[in-house]
Enzyme design. Structure first.
Site, PDB file in Angstrom:
ATOM      1  N   ASP A   8      38.026  39.364  39.844  1.00 27.99           N
ATOM      2  CA  ASP A   8      36.931  39.363  40.825  1.00 27.99           C
ATOM      3  C   ASP A   8      35.612  39.833  40.220  1.00 27.99           C
ATOM      4  OD1 ASP A   8      38.900  38.710  42.785  1.00 27.99           O
ATOM      5  OD2 ASP A   8      39.362  40.839  43.010  1.00 27.99           O
ATOM      6  N   GLU A 176      36.600  34.154  51.531  1.00 35.05           N
ATOM      7  CA  GLU A 176      36.450  35.573  51.212  1.00 35.05           C
ATOM      8  C   GLU A 176      35.445  35.726  50.075  1.00 35.05           C
ATOM      9  OE1 GLU A 176      40.366  36.849  50.115  1.00 35.05           O
ATOM     10  OE2 GLU A 176      40.542  35.409  48.495  1.00 35.05           O
TER      11      GLU A 176
END
Length: 501
Positions: A8, A176
């Protein structure tokens, strides 16, 4: 460009340097800060998080919990990292120097299921925070919520409003990881959807920050071998080149980071990688690296450690909040000393906080160490481990009145069993040399040299597996039963990683 589990990623450029941070889940220290001049060669310069809170909650491994996808920004002379803990809420830490010290985590919005926050300081002085939702904690997902936020980043100022609802978009699921930007009067949300392994990267734009937003898929796998290319950061070089960093889930190797060229099309939308003519990009496999002034030294995050410094190398992490009593660095000669810390409730290494590890550094590599074990307590043990949902280790074990070379493995949700017949160590406590060789597909072969006459394979090949949201960990450990004799410890002379097999 980072062939290891840097999950991420988010990045910013400040001056001539790019800075990057990633999610670290239950690993501590957390929120590593990496620095690069050219987006290709990176060095770890520190960590923004020394422990997880609540401290007692994270005194044991909370696999799948802890630090999820963060956002890294530079504003008002400070570096800011907003990060989520899906069980507790959204937090912020700040620093004037990215190497630290960083402030203690401050809660911005408390609650379950709040994930993937990102701030935006707008031109008119207003400040905003966007975030996503984890269905496992909140019961909802696939939507993005926007808040007004105090300019000092300490609190949200309203209940929030859903600005993008993936349930209303054809084919969207698991929306997301939003990153919020502004460019030429447009508000942009870069966000992944479709799931970690096989999803894609979308961009959303609106003339007003509250929407309505229109969307486009701007990066997907296409005919490339790079699955799930998404969730990352848009950065611009000093020379005006646009680039996009994103991850690819590679099972035991974790979420490795790729770098894609990015450009703005005539219709005003971004596209990443190779444009197929419709604005949907496909990841490139080879590309000219970003242009920067001067020569750049080839670097990569550290892996080997001779244990000669005053602290452990920045590559090392524990499975939970660390206790300084677990370890020490001896200076003459230089060695890492790991205490055989008593574990009264379990012998399962997945459940012990005091396992010292690091990310798998390449697709193929060899990790070697030299160690001794000093203990009179039966059941005390230490060694070299490959740890995920399953694990295997080779090392020394106190068996009655002797120390033996042991190799043990554990299947998922199962106890340890012998993977090889224990062998007495000729010199008692050691030293012995231990090695794991990792070949393509994360297949591991352990080996040991107990008599100075060369390495001998120990046990059958072991298939490394990922942990909960993280790749496998290669590392060192020392532990013992509840009544371990004081002073019981293992000493590791060095830890050396060599690329290739």
């Amino acid at each position: 460009m980072l062939n290891a589990d840097w999950s991420d990623p988010d990045a910013v450029r400040v001056g001539k340097y790019f800075y990057l941070t990633v999610s670290t889940f239950n690993r501590i220290p957390g929120l590593p800060v990496l620095r690069s001049i050219d987006l290709v060669n990176w060095t770890i310069i520190g960590h923004a998080l020394t422990e997880l809170e609540p401290k007692d909650h994270f005194s044991v491994p909370r696999h799948g919990g802890g630090v999820w996808a963060p956002a890294l920004r530079h504003h008002d002379g400070k570096f800011w990292i907003f990060y989520p803990d899906p069980d507790f809420g959204i937090f912020v830490v700040t620093a004037t120097d990215p190497r630290g010290p960083w402030s203690k985590p401050h809660p911005v919005k408390l609650g379950k299921g709040l994930i993937d926050p990102c701030p935006l300081w707008d031109d008119d002085g207003q400040t905003y925070l966007i975030h996503a939702w984890a269905k496992s904690r909140s019961g909802i997902n696939n939507r993005l919520t926007l808040h007004r936020m105090s300019p000092d980043g300490t609190s949200v100022l309203d209940e929030g409003r859903i600005v993008v609802n993936g349930d209303e978009l054809l084919g969207y699921r698991t929306l997301e990881g939003p990153k919020l930007y502004k460019r030429d009067g447009w508000y942009w949300i870069f966000a992944p959807a479709g799931g970690v392994k096989y999803g894609w990267q979308s961009a959303f734009r609106s003339r007003g920050i509250w929407g309505p937003y229109e969307d486009r898929i701007v990066l997907e796998q296409g005919n490339s071998p790079i699955n799930g290319p998404h969730q990352g950061a848009w950065v611009t070089t000093a020379g005006g080149e646009d680039w996009f960093l994103h991850f690819q889930d590679r099972d035991a190797y974790g979420r490795v980071v790729h770098l894609q060229p990015m450009r703005w099309r005539a219709d005003g939308w971004p596209v990443m990688g190779t444009d197929d003519g419709t604005g949907r990009g496909t990841p490139v496999l080879v590309y000219t690296k970003p242009r920067v002034d001067g020569r750049v030294k080839v670097t990569a995050p550290a892996t080997s450690d001779e244990f000669t410094g005053p602290e452990l190398g920045n590559q090392w992490v524990w499975q939970a909040n660390a206790n300084s009593a677990w370890w020490s660095l001896r200076r003459f000669p230089s060695r890492l000393r790991l205490v055989c810390w008593p574990s009264p409730d379990t012998h399962d290494l997945r459940l012990l906080p005091n396992v010292l590890g690091q990310r798998l550094p390449a697709e193929t590599f060899t990790a070697t160490t030299s160690m001794t074990l000093s203990t009179t307590t039966p059941g005390a043990r230490a060694g070299l481990v490959m740890l995920g949902d399953t694990y295997c280790w080779v090392g020394l074990y106190r068996d009655g009145d002797r120390i033996v070379l042991a190799c043990r493995t554990a299947a998922k949700d199962a106890p340890e069993v012998d993977a090889a017949t224990p062998v007495p160590v000729p010199r008692g406590r050691g030293p012995v040399r231990l090695r794991v060789t990792v070949t393509s597909g994360a297949v591991c072969q352990f080996a040991a040299n107990v008599d100075g006459h060369g390495f001998v394979p120990v046990g059958a090949p072991f298939q490394a597996t990922p942990g909960r949201w993280i790749g496998a960990t290669v590392g060192l450990f020392a532990t013992g039963p509840q009544h371990t004799t004081p002073g019981s410890a293992a000493e590791f002379d060095w830890f050396r990683v060599r690329p290739g097999s």
